[in-house]
Design an enzyme around this catalytic site. Structure first.
Site, short mmCIF file in Angstrom:
data_model
loop_
_atom_site.label_atom_id
_atom_site.label_comp_id
_atom_site.label_asym_id
_atom_site.label_seq_id
_atom_site.Cartn_x
_atom_site.Cartn_y
_atom_site.Cartn_z
N GLY A 96 0.85 -1.21 0.00
CA GLY A 96 0.00 0.00 0.00
C GLY A 96 0.87 1.24 0.00
O GLY A 96 1.98 1.22 0.53
N ASP A 122 -14.03 8.10 8.63
CA ASP A 122 -13.85 7.72 7.22
C ASP A 122 -14.09 6.23 7.02
O ASP A 122 -13.29 5.52 6.41
CB ASP A 122 -12.44 8.11 6.75
CG ASP A 122 -12.30 8.01 5.24
OD1 ASP A 122 -11.16 7.88 4.74
OD2 ASP A 122 -13.35 8.01 4.56
#
Ligand SMILES: CNc1nccc(N2CC[C@H](NC(=O)Nc3ccc(CN4CCOCC4)c(C(F)(F)F)c3)C2)n1
Length: 412
Positions: free
Chosen positions: A31, A156
């Site tokens: 990532g 989020d």
């Protein structure tokens, strides 16, 4: 005094465990984003970490930035089976790099849902346990209930931030709430995220009150996102999917297309549905764009879910979904109230392993080998620093601009 003694410091730094000595992570990047980068790694034999896979996050920038401090301070306090757990923090003194060590999660809901969506498209349905959605929902709500009872808001929640442990983990099939997220400035809803990070930010999970200018995040905003995730687990499609203009320049939270999508699924909120709606900052824009909303009169969540997915409006699954997706935030259940819903009390019960022992059909994460990547030689990484330095300079100047704006608001 000993701590000033150069020799003592030399001894210390000689003894300090270096992350690259303890873990092998070259070329195993899974990532990257403005937050930093994440590697899949195993401890080298000499390390004292138990065997198994770990995620190593190298925090963006150098030194203890505000966001790094916040992440470390928060994660050190948080300990719950359904929240990602921080195992170790490494401070590399030479490069002033910060590394965070986590137990590795092989899967996440974003990749899992995409897998089922594409399997459906080529008509090769993948069998899942009947309590798959229920087990995942139960564990997300447990994790969020823990965060909320510690007065931690996530802000989020979306499928990419819901990780699931893989088959090599002792916690096989367990949900872990995480935040792979963008480097947010102040966690304020009015910070134009799209300016901070070129990565496209989706508004599909943002509660309507945020889109209408609500100034503060609340627990109810997290519960709305969980409702969106539940619908997506059921249909394999984002409930409030809305095409994303590439270059969103608006710094306003008001997003007409996203609101339009929500109304065409949910219907338009009446005065009875949402008493406080007229008090929201962007209510004027809403009326200008949508009038009285009678063009959405025949739309409702029940109609959408029964037409697009044959779901009965009387099923416990639908009833929980419609509670979570109440337009008025005051009408949404708390995480605890949602956990007490009949949906979780009736057969089939939620399972600790969301795969219920079934084979896990998803592949492992791919390694990212972007060409621009510097070999993990700290000296060469310095060269890549200027880019991030400009990001930090941007953030600092943005921070000052926001503070100035707030002062002006207080004066006016
Ligand atoms: C790819 N596989 C993988 N396996 C395990 C872990 C992992 N990673 C990558 C980085 C991520 N880091 C976090 O999840 N950090 C994190 C930081 C803060 C918080 C809580 N805040 C969220 C924002 O609002 C304030 C509270 C969390 C938490 F608690 F949401 F999980 C995780 C954890 N990756």
């Amino acid at each position: 005094r000993a701590w000033m003694d150069a020799d003592f410091r030399r001894q210390l730094s000689a003894r300090r465990e270096r992350v690259e000595d303890a873990f092998e992570f070259e070329g195993r990047k899974v990532g990257r984003g403005s937050y930093g980068q994440v590697f899949k790694t195993k401890p080298r034999s000499c390390a004292d970490a138990p065997a198994g896979d770990y995620a190593l996050k190298q925090i963006e920038g150098s030194g203890l930035s505000m966001s790094a401090c916040r992440e470390i301070a928060l994660l050190r306090e948080l300990k719950h089976p359904n929240v990602i757990s921080l195992k170790q923090v490494y401070l590399a003194h030479e490069t002033r790099q910060i590394w965070l060590l986590f137990d590795y999660a092989e899967h996440d809901l974003w990749r899992m849902i995409n897998f089922h969506a594409s399997a459906k498209k080529c008509n090769s349905q993948v069998s899942l346990p009947p309590n798959f959605t229920k087990s995942i929902m139960h564990q997300i709500l447990c994790g969020i209930h823990y965060l909320h009872s510690n007065w931690v808001l996530h802000r989020d929640l979306k499928p990419a931030n819901i990780l699931v442990m893989g088959t090599t983990s002792p916690e096989r099939g367990r949900v872990k709430i995480a935040d792979l997220g963008l480097a947010r400035l102040f966690h304020q809803p009015l910070t134009p995220l799209t300016e901070i990070d070129p990565v496209v930010v989706t508004f599909w999970y943002r509660a309507p009150e945020l889109l209408l200018g609500a100034r503060h995040y609340t627990k109810a905003i997290d519960l709305w996102a969980i409702g969106c995730i539940m619908a997506e687990l059921i249909t394999d499609k984002p409930l409030f999917y809305c095409k994303q203009e590439e270059d969103i320049k608006t710094s306003s939270p008001y997003n007409r297309d996203q609101l339009e999508r929500i109304f065409s699924v949910m219907g338009f909120p009446s005065q009875q549905d949402w008493r406080d709606l007229p008090h929201l900052p962007k209510y004027g824009d809403l009326v200008r764009n949508f009038g009285t909303g009678q063009q959405y009169a025949r739309f409702s969540l029940g109609r959408h879910m029964s037409r697009s997915f044959g779901m009965s409006e009387t099923s416990p699954e639908f009833r929980l979904l419609s509670r979570l997706l109440a337009m008025d935030p005051l009408r949404r259940p708390s995480a605890r109230e949602a956990l007490e819903d009949r949906y979780f009390l009736e057969e089939p019960r939620p399972a600790a392993d969301v795969f219920n022992g079934f084979d896990i059909p998803y592949g492992k994460r791919d390694f990212i080998s972007d060409s621009s990547d510097n070999k993990d030689d700290p000296a060469r990484q310095q060269q890549s620093q200027p880019v991030h330095a400009s990001l930090q300079q941007y953030q600092q100047s943005h921070q000052q601009a926001l503070l100035l704006q707030q002062q002006q608001q207080q004066l006016s």
